[in-house]
Design an enzyme around this catalytic site. Sequence first.
Site, short mmCIF file in Angstrom:
data_model
loop_
_atom_site.label_atom_id
_atom_site.label_comp_id
_atom_site.label_asym_id
_atom_site.label_seq_id
_atom_site.Cartn_x
_atom_site.Cartn_y
_atom_site.Cartn_z
N GLN A 1 0.81 -1.22 0.00
CA GLN A 1 0.00 0.00 0.00
C GLN A 1 0.84 1.27 0.00
OE1 GLN A 1 -1.32 0.74 4.44
NE2 GLN A 1 -1.58 -1.41 3.95
N HIS B 1 -0.06 5.72 0.90
CA HIS B 1 -1.08 6.65 1.38
C HIS B 1 -0.93 7.97 0.64
CE1 HIS B 1 -1.84 3.76 4.44
NE2 HIS B 1 -0.58 3.79 4.85
N GLU C 1 2.36 7.78 8.79
CA GLU C 1 2.24 6.92 9.96
C GLU C 1 3.59 6.55 10.52
OE1 GLU C 1 -0.44 4.04 8.32
OE2 GLU C 1 1.07 3.06 7.12
N HIS D 1 4.67 0.28 1.13
CA HIS D 1 4.98 -0.55 2.31
C HIS D 1 3.95 -1.65 2.49
CE1 HIS D 1 2.33 2.68 3.75
NE2 HIS D 1 1.92 1.86 4.68
N ARG E 1 -4.24 0.42 -2.42
CA ARG E 1 -3.70 -0.94 -2.34
C ARG E 1 -3.34 -1.51 -3.71
NH1 ARG E 1 -8.17 -0.55 0.98
NH2 ARG E 1 -7.70 -0.81 3.18
ZN LIG Z 1 0.13 2.06 5.76
#
Ligand SMILES: [Zn+2]
Length: 375
Positions: A84, A86, A111, A235, A254
């Site tokens: 994935q 972001h 994150e 990641h 994704r």
């Molecule tokens: Zn993630």
Amino acid sequence: MQQKIISRLHGQAQNYAWGMLSTNPNCLVYKLTQKTSNDIKPFAEFWMGSHPSLPSLYENGEKVNLDLPYLFKVLSVDQPLSIQIHPNKEQAKILHTTKPNLYPDDNHKPEMAIALTVFEALVGFTDQQTIIQNIERNPQIIVKIGDNLWNQFLVAQNQQAQEILKQIVSIFLSLTQDEIKVILDNFQWPNKCNPSLFPGQKIEKYDVGYLFLLLMNHLILQPGQAVVLEAGLIHAYLRGNIIETMANSDNVVRCGFTPKQKDVETMKEILICEMKQPDYVQPIIEESNEYIYKRYITKYQEFACDCLELKPQVQSKQFKLKQNTILLCLQGNGKIMSEQGNHELSFGLTYIINQDIQVQFEVDQYLQLYSCYSQ
Ligand SMILES: [Zn+2]
């Protein structure tokens, strides 16, 4: 509702398929729910925060509606998550408008992952030489890339190399099931990254995700080590328990490893193809005979995370807790002591701090506390 200065909070679990099963003694998320259920099912994520998809609850059952800028989670990973990336803020706004069913909010989702146990993940693209070696052991892939493009990649540098890598990723993502099957039937796994990483049967045998193993950094974090993941960075978490803190968002693009919906077009558009080591977060450490205080801080204002470990003592020194901090006790027993009263601490108890406050801790046994707040 007028909340107390320190309020109990109840996080809630997500039962995604990649989570550890409730019967697995290592499944921290299941233990945190503090419920017993005869249902054997995966417990993947424990959410603490106010994201509308799964807000935490106060003791009276009311939802937390504070609009917290962060989301605080514990993850128990048994099987790989989707490969994935972001979106950044601008991209998230557009995606939420154009594809609201895939992108549930308009926020970015940088994150940070802090390992609680040994934790394995694929993070970012590895260096060009390693990618070249990995792919050259798989000539059936060079056929798909085409000699021309491949030969350019061998000598390309910097920006040009990144652009070619992006084209290679696009080629991977446009392969048909039959083409992927032909490649994987003769697959030479990259060094140290082999089928033993994927012991379960949940990944499809011919998943395009396996091809990304040739391109990505394979990380093994020890407890306490942390990485930060920026927008556009590819990641996939593989296994282990972590604390995860992020901006308050659930936007995930994704492209493999799970049956969840892929969004190849968006992936190609916003993927960043820098080839480099991951960005580790070095905590700022303050230490005495009585405690170890580690602060994990990134450039993102929305979230930071502290780990405070305290040895047995009647009254610790004073610590400042900021407004809107969520505090989670992961080990030990004791109390939070403040002028407004005391609150029990034991495994799984979670609190939200409703205004800046000075507290001390009474520690019966060793205490380990994690807290998430915005800077
Ligand atoms: Zn993630």
